[in-house]
Design a protein around this motif. Structure first.
Motif, PDB file in Angstrom:
ATOM      1  N   ALA A 128       5.554   2.775   2.767  1.00 51.94           N
ATOM      2  CA  ALA A 128       4.410   3.656   2.516  1.00 51.94           C
ATOM      3  C   ALA A 128       4.819   4.871   1.688  1.00 51.94           C
ATOM      4  N   ALA A 129       5.993   5.423   1.968  1.00 53.51           N
ATOM      5  CA  ALA A 129       6.467   6.572   1.192  1.00 53.51           C
ATOM      6  C   ALA A 129       6.694   6.194  -0.263  1.00 53.51           C
ATOM      7  N   ALA A 130       7.238   4.994  -0.488  1.00 48.69           N
ATOM      8  CA  ALA A 130       7.466   4.537  -1.862  1.00 48.69           C
ATOM      9  C   ALA A 130       6.147   4.334  -2.592  1.00 48.69           C
ATOM     10  N   LEU A 131       5.155   3.806  -1.886  1.00 48.26           N
ATOM     11  CA  LEU A 131       3.857   3.542  -2.511  1.00 48.26           C
ATOM     12  C   LEU A 131       3.062   4.823  -2.738  1.00 48.26           C
ATOM     13  N   ALA A 132       3.123   5.728  -1.774  1.00 51.56           N
ATOM     14  CA  ALA A 132       2.276   6.925  -1.835  1.00 51.56           C
ATOM     15  C   ALA A 132       2.742   7.928  -2.880  1.00 51.56           C
ATOM     16  N   ASN A 162     -16.140  -1.773  18.369  1.00 46.69           N
ATOM     17  CA  ASN A 162     -15.713  -0.735  17.429  1.00 46.69           C
ATOM     18  C   ASN A 162     -14.933   0.381  18.114  1.00 46.69           C
ATOM     19  N   LEU A 163     -15.186   0.610  19.395  1.00 45.35           N
ATOM     20  CA  LEU A 163     -14.402   1.603  20.121  1.00 45.35           C
ATOM     21  C   LEU A 163     -12.962   1.133  20.279  1.00 45.35           C
ATOM     22  N   HIS A 164     -12.766  -0.174  20.453  1.00 42.67           N
ATOM     23  CA  HIS A 164     -11.406  -0.729  20.482  1.00 42.67           C
ATOM     24  C   HIS A 164     -10.692  -0.486  19.139  1.00 42.67           C
ATOM     25  N   ILE A 165     -11.421  -0.664  18.054  1.00 41.89           N
ATOM     26  CA  ILE A 165     -10.824  -0.462  16.726  1.00 41.89           C
ATOM     27  C   ILE A 165     -10.469   0.999  16.505  1.00 41.89           C
ATOM     28  N   MET A 166     -11.324   1.897  16.916  1.00 37.87           N
ATOM     29  CA  MET A 166     -11.077   3.320  16.718  1.00 37.87           C
ATOM     30  C   MET A 166      -9.819   3.761  17.443  1.00 37.87           C
ATOM     31  N   LEU A 167      -9.583   3.229  18.628  1.00 39.74           N
ATOM     32  CA  LEU A 167      -8.356   3.524  19.364  1.00 39.74           C
ATOM     33  C   LEU A 167      -7.137   3.109  18.545  1.00 39.74           C
ATOM     34  N   ARG A 168      -7.149   1.892  18.047  1.00 39.59           N
ATOM     35  CA  ARG A 168      -6.004   1.374  17.293  1.00 39.59           C
ATOM     36  C   ARG A 168      -5.803   2.133  15.984  1.00 39.59           C
ATOM     37  N   PHE A 169      -6.876   2.461  15.316  1.00 37.29           N
ATOM     38  CA  PHE A 169      -6.798   3.216  14.059  1.00 37.29           C
ATOM     39  C   PHE A 169      -6.102   4.554  14.276  1.00 37.29           C
ATOM     40  N   ASP A 170      -6.520   5.284  15.287  1.00 38.67           N
ATOM     41  CA  ASP A 170      -5.927   6.597  15.525  1.00 38.67           C
ATOM     42  C   ASP A 170      -4.444   6.486  15.875  1.00 38.67           C
ATOM     43  N   LEU A 171      -4.086   5.492  16.678  1.00 34.06           N
ATOM     44  CA  LEU A 171      -2.684   5.349  17.076  1.00 34.06           C
ATOM     45  C   LEU A 171      -1.806   4.920  15.905  1.00 34.06           C
ATOM     46  N   GLU A 172      -2.244   3.966  15.112  1.00 31.63           N
ATOM     47  CA  GLU A 172      -1.388   3.505  14.021  1.00 31.63           C
ATOM     48  C   GLU A 172      -1.284   4.559  12.922  1.00 31.63           C
ATOM     49  N   ARG A 173      -2.339   5.316  12.732  1.00 30.61           N
ATOM     50  CA  ARG A 173      -2.280   6.402  11.744  1.00 30.61           C
ATOM     51  C   ARG A 173      -1.250   7.451  12.182  1.00 30.61           C
ATOM     52  N   ALA A 174      -1.219   7.726  13.487  1.00 32.93           N
ATOM     53  CA  ALA A 174      -0.230   8.679  14.008  1.00 32.93           C
ATOM     54  C   ALA A 174       1.185   8.117  13.911  1.00 32.93           C
ATOM     55  N   LEU A 175       1.352   6.818  14.132  1.00 35.43           N
ATOM     56  CA  LEU A 175       2.671   6.199  14.006  1.00 35.43           C
ATOM     57  C   LEU A 175       3.208   6.327  12.585  1.00 35.43           C
ATOM     58  N   ILE A 176       2.388   6.008  11.605  1.00 37.62           N
ATOM     59  CA  ILE A 176       2.841   6.043  10.209  1.00 37.62           C
ATOM     60  C   ILE A 176       3.078   7.475   9.748  1.00 37.62           C
ATOM     61  N   ALA A 177       2.280   8.417  10.249  1.00 41.92           N
ATOM     62  CA  ALA A 177       2.465   9.828   9.876  1.00 41.92           C
ATOM     63  C   ALA A 177       3.695  10.434  10.530  1.00 41.92           C
ATOM     64  N   ARG A 218       0.772   8.630   3.362  1.00 37.84           N
ATOM     65  CA  ARG A 218       1.425   7.334   3.551  1.00 37.84           C
ATOM     66  C   ARG A 218       0.472   6.290   4.141  1.00 37.84           C
ATOM     67  N   TYR A 219      -0.351   6.694   5.091  1.00 32.79           N
ATOM     68  CA  TYR A 219      -1.261   5.722   5.692  1.00 32.79           C
ATOM     69  C   TYR A 219      -2.235   5.176   4.652  1.00 32.79           C
ATOM     70  N   ASP A 220      -2.702   6.043   3.757  1.00 30.61           N
ATOM     71  CA  ASP A 220      -3.633   5.590   2.714  1.00 30.61           C
ATOM     72  C   ASP A 220      -2.989   4.539   1.823  1.00 30.61           C
ATOM     73  N   ALA A 221      -1.686   4.675   1.579  1.00 27.51           N
ATOM     74  CA  ALA A 221      -0.989   3.711   0.733  1.00 27.51           C
ATOM     75  C   ALA A 221      -0.962   2.333   1.375  1.00 27.51           C
TER      76      ALA A 221
END
Length: 490
Positions: A137-141, A346-361, A146-149
């Motif tokens: 992600a760092a190489a792409l961004a 969609n609430l299940h997805i929102m949980l996963r989105f927030d956690l993976e975004r925090a992991l990558i950041a 990084r998450y956006d990449a």
């Protein structure tokens, strides 16, 4: 040959090799011997090195500079090749190869950990996957988010901030609807009985055919996590069977047929080319979620399905089509995303989105992931996670490095809401066909409006051209409010 012709021929061979790699992934999920994991990882790494070298070949840059598109289709092909070339040239081949090797090994480790309910067994491998994807992600961004990449690989043009803002708008209405429904005392009854495996698979095949899946160019198999794989003339799907819950098999099958039909229905002229696939994972999910929910769980189609289930299995504890429709759409507590109702999914997805975004950041450590998941789940759903396979180990996505993929499920629901609104306006007699077990008018509308175009248009343009307006979450939320208010007499 012109520069454009050389570029297209080079890309065609690369696309063909990518399909071979996809077939190896399918085999790993469906039928690979358990002891073959280490060798398969080396095979995947070797093939990824070849694909990366081809996709980052310096001649592509020269051909792109010299190529002159003759029409809009050619221009779209160059756009997609340039996007892939830019991504590939930013990522070192050694890193790409190691990611391929590691995610192949990780899949087996995750499956073992899930079966043993042992998060600790998986964490070292997940640490490795997260570190590799953060490096990529760092190489792409190149200094950007990084998450956006990573997200851009699955949903070009989307940003984490934009998705977070949309989720913030959706969450209050979803929670309010859920709470109103769960507050109703007279809830629909669950399905009862034992549903024999062979009969489930027989009806699943009938459902796949009804929704337009071409078995001459595909096959249906079993997998731990249902998925669709391939494009063009070789598109394979999988499902799973629980003998006390046939809906799991039937609706997983319909969902994967939505993905597969998209790939099978792309204009054959685009085969093994940059446009010969779905526009994005969000648009892909719009097809699978629409097939599964707005069509497959509709009142009209449920009447036909009820009769088919009674013919195969006899009495299942449900009296009448209206009661069956309510049971199919029953809103209840549960840990599993793929089994969740339309409101809570969609609430299940929102949980996963927030956690993976925090992991990558880097804001959440892998060692803290299980605790963060369990805490967030209790806050969002009101009850605890009872075991890891119902929590942080339930999904395969992070095990195979698919960071940025999860939000495309809810994007797909949003797109599906827009498409269904437009479809209903164009097909006022749709329910008459669905009552006969014929989704053909709906799937035909989607084929002509969305699927045939492949990746010719950008994701949001694909949806806007099909439904006549820019996609937004309003139609989905209105559909959910109306549907569940009627079922639960709110």
């Amino acid at each position: 040959m012109t520069a454009y012709e050389r570029l297209i021929e080079h890309d065609r061979q690369t696309q063909a090799l990518a399909q071979v790699m996809g077939r190896l992934r399918w085999d790993q999920e469906v039928m690979m011997p358990r002891g073959a994991g280490a060798q398969r990882a080396e095979e995947m790494a070797a093939l990824e090195a070849v694909l990366h070298a081809r996709a980052a070949d310096p001649r592509i840059g020269e051909w792109l500079e010299a190529a002159a598109p003759g029409d809009d289709v050619a221009a779209a092909k160059l756009r997609e090749i340039r996007r892939e070339y830019d991504r590939r040239t930013r990522v070192p081949v050694a890193l790409a190869t190691e990611i391929a090797r590691s995610v192949s090994l990780s899949h087996g480790t995750w499956a073992e950990a899930r079966a043993r309910e042992d998060v600790a067994h998986f964490l070292p491998m997940l640490e490795r996957i997260v570190a590799l994807r953060r490096e990529e992600a760092a190489a792409l961004a190149q200094g950007g988010a990084r998450y956006d990449a990573l997200l851009d690989e699955y949903e070009p043009g989307a940003t984490g901030a934009g998705i977070a803002a949309m989720f913030d708008r959706m969450r209050p209405r979803l929670r309010a609807l859920r709470d109103r429904v769960l507050g109703v005392a007279d809830a629909p009854a669950p399905l009862l009985g034992e549903f024999e495996r062979a009969a489930q698979l027989r009806l699943a095949r009938q459902l796949a055919e009804a929704f337009g899946y071409d078995f001459q160019r595909g096959r249906l198999d079993l997998a731990v996590h249902p998925f669709s794989s391939g494009s063009g003339d070789d598109v394979r799907i999988s499902t799973r069977v629980a003998e006390d819950d046939p809906f799991n098999c039937f609706y997983s099958t319909i969902h994967e047929v939505g993905h597969a039909a998209y790939e099978q229905n792309v204009d054959p002229a685009y085969a093994l080319g940059p446009l010969g696939r779905g526009a994005s994972m969000g648009v892909h999910e719009s097809q699978s979620r629409l097939y599964e929910n707005q069509i497959g769980r509709s009142r009209a189609f449920c009447g036909w399905l009820f009769e088919r289930i009674r013919a195969e299995f006899g009495d299942c504890g449900i009296e009448g089509t209206e009661a069956f429709y309510a049971t199919v759409n029953r809103l209840a507590g549960g840990h599993i995303r793929t089994e969740a109702d339309e409101v809570q999914y969609n609430l299940h997805i929102m949980l996963r989105f927030d956690l993976e975004r925090a992991l990558i950041a880097g804001d959440l450590a892998v060692a803290e992931l299980e605790g963060a998941w369990n805490e967030r789940f209790r806050a969002d759903f009101g009850y605890p996670v009872d075991r890891p396979s119902h929590g942080v180990l339930q999904d395969v996505h992070w095990a195979v490095g698919l960071f940025g993929y999860f939000p495309t499920y809810t994007l797909g629901n949003v797109y599906a809401g827009c498409l269904m609104q437009a479809m209903r306006a164009d097909l006022p007699d749709l329910d008459t066909a669905l009552e006969r077990g014929d989704p053909g008018p709906a799937t035909g509308w989607l084929r002509e409006r969305v699927q045939v175009h492949g990746a010719r248009f950008e994701p949001t343009e694909t949806v806007a051209r099909a439904c006549g307006f820019a996609p937004h979450e309003g139609p989905l939320l209105d559909y959910l409010d109306a549907k569940f208010a009627a079922i639960y007499r709110l």
